[in-house]
Design a protein around this motif. Structure first.
Motif, short mmCIF file in Angstrom:
data_model
loop_
_atom_site.label_atom_id
_atom_site.label_comp_id
_atom_site.label_asym_id
_atom_site.label_seq_id
_atom_site.Cartn_x
_atom_site.Cartn_y
_atom_site.Cartn_z
N PRO A 295 -16.36 8.71 19.30
CA PRO A 295 -17.37 7.64 19.48
C PRO A 295 -16.78 6.25 19.24
N MET A 296 -15.87 6.13 18.27
CA MET A 296 -15.32 4.80 17.99
C MET A 296 -14.52 4.29 19.19
N LEU A 297 -13.79 5.20 19.80
CA LEU A 297 -12.96 4.82 20.96
C LEU A 297 -13.84 4.36 22.12
N ILE A 298 -14.86 5.14 22.41
CA ILE A 298 -15.70 4.84 23.59
C ILE A 298 -16.57 3.60 23.30
N LYS B 239 -18.01 -2.05 24.37
CA LYS B 239 -18.18 -3.41 23.85
C LYS B 239 -17.33 -4.39 24.67
N LEU B 240 -16.10 -3.99 24.94
CA LEU B 240 -15.20 -4.87 25.71
C LEU B 240 -15.68 -5.01 27.16
N ALA C 189 -10.50 -2.07 29.18
CA ALA C 189 -11.31 -1.90 27.98
C ALA C 189 -10.85 -0.66 27.19
N ILE C 190 -10.65 0.46 27.90
CA ILE C 190 -10.26 1.67 27.16
C ILE C 190 -8.82 1.51 26.64
N ILE D 64 -7.50 9.04 30.44
CA ILE D 64 -8.74 8.43 30.93
C ILE D 64 -8.43 7.40 32.03
N VAL D 65 -7.38 6.62 31.83
CA VAL D 65 -7.02 5.63 32.87
C VAL D 65 -6.63 6.35 34.16
#
Ligand code: PEP
Ligand code: MG
Length: 561
Positions: A83-86, A91-92, A102-103, A135-136
């Motif tokens: 959750p902190m990562l996502i 937010k970004l 952002a990620i 993810i990228v």
């Protein structure tokens, strides 16, 4: 027929279809903004979906994985939905950043935070960065980095493999390894030999072979042929039969006339040691203790070390186990011991030299080895890597004796140690030739570089002479100390014969190579091995040395080695 040539580093002939290892994921441009056609809400939804897809894929792969690979995949899968990562990334995005950027930045902050926490948490920071790349890749619609997932066996083609890739390499699915980079002493070569996979390194041009292309790989000859012909298919079938017979080692290394040459195993921890014992290894000639603690940000505790070493000792009751103290640095960095900013790490503070900059770590390691040895029946010997002078050897021997360790030795892997082996062996009980580094330093050729592969072979006349000098120093008057070889040279059956001819007493190698080395050694009387050593020494080049010796050992071609 299109073909490629490289350096054969692990024998075997195989036909299979190519899968290219995806390239590393590139960083999105700094400050990259959301496209004007996308809203922040949509970008957040896309990002969450990409993270979920990555998590599902990793979870699915972890189901069929085993051992260390399973743990790596499970840990990475958990991280993908962190959750902190996502939340950080969303937010970004809300401030206008693209989903990829952002990620990227959110993962960098999480990784830094974990790193600063130290200990177990710090070790998770590499998982975050791995997840970020995945993810990228998902957002870009390109293949995920790392070893490709597949249902059918394939021939893996890559630039080079990193130690971390081993954990997720499933030997049941990978038929052979081919790399455009790497040298005979590179990690790809070591991994291939440990897994018994045919392998060719430094094969320029293989990165252009399309996925799905059928190729024939000959790991002894160092060749790759596209669209194999009937002869090559038949050679691959014949190899399958040889490989089955070569999986058995009688458990006693000897020349044809009964000159005993104990064949020992190189191991990186207890799991390897158990496999090596099952394969008939006559002991351990090299326990690479740094392999027990790769990726650790902090020095392992005494208890952790005792457990790791005892696991190896227990696999070899009554047998010799040679423990190498931490060889941190260069190709095997340990964050708690080595300085990643050194301009020239192979010539830097590595191996025994870390005792100059981090005093105490070696003393504590020796105490841990002594404690682990107390409770076992193994005959524990200890050696230091990267010894360069007789003073260092004497200091190390004194430290070992202080710790209660009775058989101190040194690795001879720096040319200065080979040249002064007579004096060095005056203060220690044995030497073990690390031919991987000895070659790299004698030839001034980075062992990891593909373009230098031709220089980086222990068949080089200069390297053979350094081995000869080391042995001469070991039997000089008053010495009479044993010398082994624990570099990759020992796993090459033809070179193993030469090493025995040069007077080496023991050979230590990946357990997979034991049966092939034993089978070839058993066909050669000692006097013939000595003659072949002279043939190799007299050759004007590495290629000539190898070709001349191989020409006199037809058993190699018969066995496909
Ligand atoms: C060597 O250098 O030959 C050796 C055995 O040590 P490592 O490969 O771990 O550096
Ligand atoms: Mg070495």
């Amino acid at each position: 027929m299109q073909s490629f040539t490289g350096v054969g580093v692990s024998p075997g002939r195989i036909v299979g279809s190519v899968r290219q290892m995806p390239k590393a994921v590139s960083e999105p441009p700094a400050g990259e903004k959301l496209a004007s056609s996308t809203t922040a809400e949509d970008a957040a939804v896309t990002l969450r979906a990409a993270a979920k897809a990555v998590q599902a894929e990793l979870k699915q792969r972890s189901v069929s994985a085993t051992g260390a690979g399973k743990s790596v995949l499970e840990a990475t899968a958990l991280m993908a939905a962190d959750p902190m990562l996502i939340k950080g990334a969303v937010k970004l995005i809300n401030t206008g950043a693209s989903a990829e950027r952002a990620i990227w930045d959110s993962a960098a902050s999480v990784a830094e935070m974990l790193h600063n926490l130290g200990g177990y948490m710090a070790e998770r920071s590499t998982d975050v960065l791995d997840v970020r790349s995945r993810i990228v890749a998902e957002l870009r619609g390109v293949p995920a980095p790392g070893i490709p997932a597949a249902d059918e066996p394939f021939i893996l083609v890559a630039d080079d493999l990193a130690p971390a890739d081993t954990a997720t390499l499933n030997p049941a699915l990978v038929l052979a390894l081919v790399t455009s980079g790497g040298g005979p002493q590179s990690h790809t070569a070591i991994i291939a030999r440990a897994l018994g996979l045919p392998a060719v390194v430094a094969a320029a041009g293989v990165e252009d072979i399309a996925d799905g292309t059928s190729v024939f790989v000959d790991g002894a000859a160092g060749s790759i042929s596209v669209d194999p012909d009937a002869d090559q298919v038949a050679a691959a079938e014949a190899w399958a039969t040889t490989a089955a017979t070569l999986s058995v080692f009688s458990g006693e290394g000897s020349t044809a006339d009964g000159h005993l040459v104990p064949l020992l195993a190189n191991v990186g921890g207890a799991a390897d040691a158990v496999k090596a014992a099952a394969a008939g290894a006559q002991g351990v000639g090299l326990l690479r203790t740094e392999f027990c603690f790769l990726d650790r940000d902090e020095e392992p505790t005494l208890d952790e070390q005792v457990t790791a070493y005892k696991g190896v000792f227990d696999a070899f009751p009554g047998k010799k186990v040679v423990v190498r103290t931490l060889d941190a640095g260069a190709d095997k960095p340990l964050p708690f011991l080595t300085d990643a900013s050194e301009p020239n790490p192979a010539l830097g503070v590595r191996g025994y030299r870390t005792d100059f900059t981090s005093p105490g770590v070696l003393t504590r390691q020796l105490a841990a080895i002594a404690t682990a040895a107390e409770g076992t029946e193994a005959d524990v010997w200890v050696m230091a890597p990267m010894i360069s002078t007789a003073e260092e050897a004497a200091d190390f021997a004194a430290m070992c004796r202080e710790a209660g360790l009775k058989t101190p030795g040194v690795m001879v892997e720096v040319p200065s140690a080979a040249l002064t082996s007579e004096t060095i062996l005056g203060s220690v009980d044995f030497a073990s030739l690390g031919t991987n580094d000895l070659t790299q330093y004698a030839m001034a050729a980075d062992r990891q570089l593909g373009p230098l592969a031709a220089l980086n072979t222990p068949w080089q006349p200069a390297v053979l002479r350094l081995i000869q000098l080391t042995v001469a120093g070991s039997v000089a008057e008053g010495n009479n100390k044993p010398v082994g070889v624990c570099g990759e040279a020992a796993a090459d059956p033809a070179l193993a014969v030469v090493l025995v001819g040069l007077g080496v007493n023991t050979l230590s190698m990946t357990a997979r190579a034991l049966s092939a080395v034993a089978a070839v050694l058993a066909t050669v009387p000692l006097a013939e091995a000595q003659r072949l050593a002279a043939v190799a020494l007299a050759a004007p080049s590495a290629t000539e040395a190898r070709d001349r010796v191989r020409a006199e050992l037809p058993v190699l071609e018969e066995m496909g080695l």
